[in-house]
Motif scaffolding. Structure first.
Motif, PDB file in Angstrom:
ATOM      1  N   CYS A 327       0.752  -1.375   0.006  1.00  0.00           N
ATOM      2  CA  CYS A 327       0.151  -0.045  -0.054  1.00  0.00           C
ATOM      3  C   CYS A 327       0.842   1.086  -0.121  1.00  0.00           C
ATOM      4  CB  CYS A 327      -1.016  -0.070   1.189  1.00  0.00           C
ATOM      5  SG  CYS A 327      -2.035  -1.220   1.126  1.00  0.00           S
ATOM      6  N   LYS A 328       0.481   2.277  -1.051  1.00  0.00           N
ATOM      7  CA  LYS A 328       1.190   3.508  -0.753  1.00  0.00           C
ATOM      8  C   LYS A 328       0.412   4.567  -0.641  1.00  0.00           C
ATOM      9  CE  LYS A 328       4.944   1.578  -3.563  1.00  0.00           C
ATOM     10  NZ  LYS A 328       5.735   1.672  -5.101  1.00  0.00           N
ATOM     11  N   PHE A 329       0.823   5.640  -0.207  1.00  0.00           N
ATOM     12  CA  PHE A 329      -0.031   7.162  -0.112  1.00  0.00           C
ATOM     13  C   PHE A 329       0.214   7.736  -1.304  1.00  0.00           C
ATOM     14  CE2 PHE A 329      -0.274  11.478   1.101  1.00  0.00           C
ATOM     15  CZ  PHE A 329      -1.753  11.463   1.577  1.00  0.00           C
ATOM     16  N   VAL A 335      -4.897   6.023  -0.629  1.00  0.00           N
ATOM     17  CA  VAL A 335      -4.049   5.094  -0.539  1.00  0.00           C
ATOM     18  C   VAL A 335      -4.213   4.035  -1.522  1.00  0.00           C
ATOM     19  CG1 VAL A 335      -3.094   3.196   1.194  1.00  0.00           C
ATOM     20  CG2 VAL A 335      -3.694   5.639   2.015  1.00  0.00           C
ATOM     21  N   CYS A 337      -3.510   0.291  -3.032  1.00  0.00           N
ATOM     22  CA  CYS A 337      -2.942  -1.171  -2.767  1.00  0.00           C
ATOM     23  C   CYS A 337      -2.976  -2.027  -3.753  1.00  0.00           C
ATOM     24  CB  CYS A 337      -3.633  -1.693  -1.419  1.00  0.00           C
ATOM     25  SG  CYS A 337      -3.551  -0.636  -0.043  1.00  0.00           S
TER      26      CYS A 337
END
Length: 361
Positions: A327-329, A335, A337
């Motif tokens: 998961c990345k912002f 967010v 994923c």
């Protein structure tokens, strides 16, 4: 606490309505209200005594809140005992909701009576503050100035009217026990009161600051209930420390069964009967057994396979499930994923040998 959609409960309520015509009303309880909904319970639900039925008919808006709150406290009970042999399981074809396990005055019954009484207080008090009931509103006693460690403040806002919730719970929940007037009823009344007191224990002040640039030179405060999970956690600890009692000669109070234990306070849970071990299915004891229950092979606690499976052993199954990963912002403001496949072992308790099973059925 997880939210439950009203629409999802409609098929269940319809099915349970049909069961009213198919199942005898023995050992019925007002707990069944949570499955039926408020539009039909007054005339159809078994187990209500006269006073409870009168309250139901006169205050339908209150009963709607009580019915919705019943789902919450049952869910909380199941959360608290999710890793135990007895896991607060409910039975679809039983008007007592929990089956014959509640027929004996056990620790588990003590917890159910306490958490159900607390659930009524919490649900009705919440409905009062949200303006859903015509018979109550915010706590009218919380007015004027007061002082705490931070200084003086004004009572304002909408304090939760827990006093009304307690009065309603005392009148409705205790009605059946007051009619019975025996040793079991006295124990149930004690545990009902313990549950009501637990909700009040966790009232907390909430404040809003007033002043130039939020300087908080003036404060307005009100009392609010804590999340019901705190009440559940507290009553779970009371369950661990529950005190076994017997009725005194006058029939008006309790004697401690073990002299090494202190006399129970109003906040303690009490019981008179020892609990079954809940290892095997036992219709008379109300035990569902632990065959097929998931367990934790690495744990030495109540959720561990040795304890949960009662020494019968366990089966291991390899399963694959999809889970979010990496998961990345991302600016702004989400967010993202990926979905990853992961394999894990699931351990479940073995069923008892056939001879042992037949002995218990």
């Amino acid at each position: 606490m997880e939210a439950r959609s009203r629409s999802a409960g409609s098929p269940l309520r319809l099915a349970l309505l049909l069961l009213l015509l198919l199942t005898p009303p023995a050992h019925a309880s007002w707990w069944f209200i949570g499955a039926l909904g408020a539009r039909v319970i007054c005339d159809n639900i078994p187990g209500l005594v006269g006073k409870q039925r009168q309250i139901c008919q006169k205050q339908p808006d209150v009963m709607r809140s009580l019915a919705e709150g019943a789902l919450d406290w049952i869910h909380e009970c199941q959360h608290q005992f999710r890793h135990h042999r007895w896991n607060c399981s409910t039975l679809e074809r039983d008007h007592s909701v929990f089956g014959r396990a509640m027929q004996r005055s056990s620790r588990e019954a003590a917890f159910v009576y306490a958490i159900s009484s607390a659930g009524v207080v919490h649900a009705i008090t919440r409905a009062c503050s949200q303006g859903e009931l015509t018979s109550c509103s915010c706590d009218p006693r919380k007015k004027g100035k007061w002082r705490d460690a931070r200084g003086e403040f004004d009572w304002g806002g909408c304090s939760d009217n827990v006093a009304y919730g307690i009065r309603f719970a005392r009148g409705f929940v205790d009605a059946k026990e007051k009619k019975e007037k025996d040793a079991r009823a006295l124990i149930n009344l004690h545990n009902n009161r313990s549950g009501r007191k637990a909700v009040k224990r966790f009232l907390k002040p909430e404040c809003k600051c007033h002043g130039v640039s939020g300087s908080c030179t003036l404060r307005t405060c009100w009392l609010a209930m804590s999340d019901f999970r705190r009440t559940g956690d507290f009553l779970r600890r009371r369950y661990n420390a529950a005190i076994q009692v017997a009725l005194n000669q006058d029939g008006t109070g309790f004697l401690v069964a073990n002299r090494n234990f202190k006399k129970p306070t109003k906040s303690d849970l009490v019981y008179s009967d020892t609990s079954p071990d809940y290892c095997l299915f036992d219709r008379e004891a109300g035990s569902m057994g632990t065959a097929g229950r998931a367990c934790n092979r690495a744990s030495r606690g109540t959720d561990g396979c040795e304890v949960m499976c009662c020494g019968r052993g366990y089966d291991t199954t390899r399963v694959t499930r999809t889970a979010k990963c990496e998961c990345k912002f991302h600016w702004c403001c989400s967010v993202r994923c990926k979905e990853c496949q992961e394999s894990l072992d699931v351990h479940t308790c073995k069923a008892p040998k056939q001879a042992d099973w037949l002995d218990q059925t």
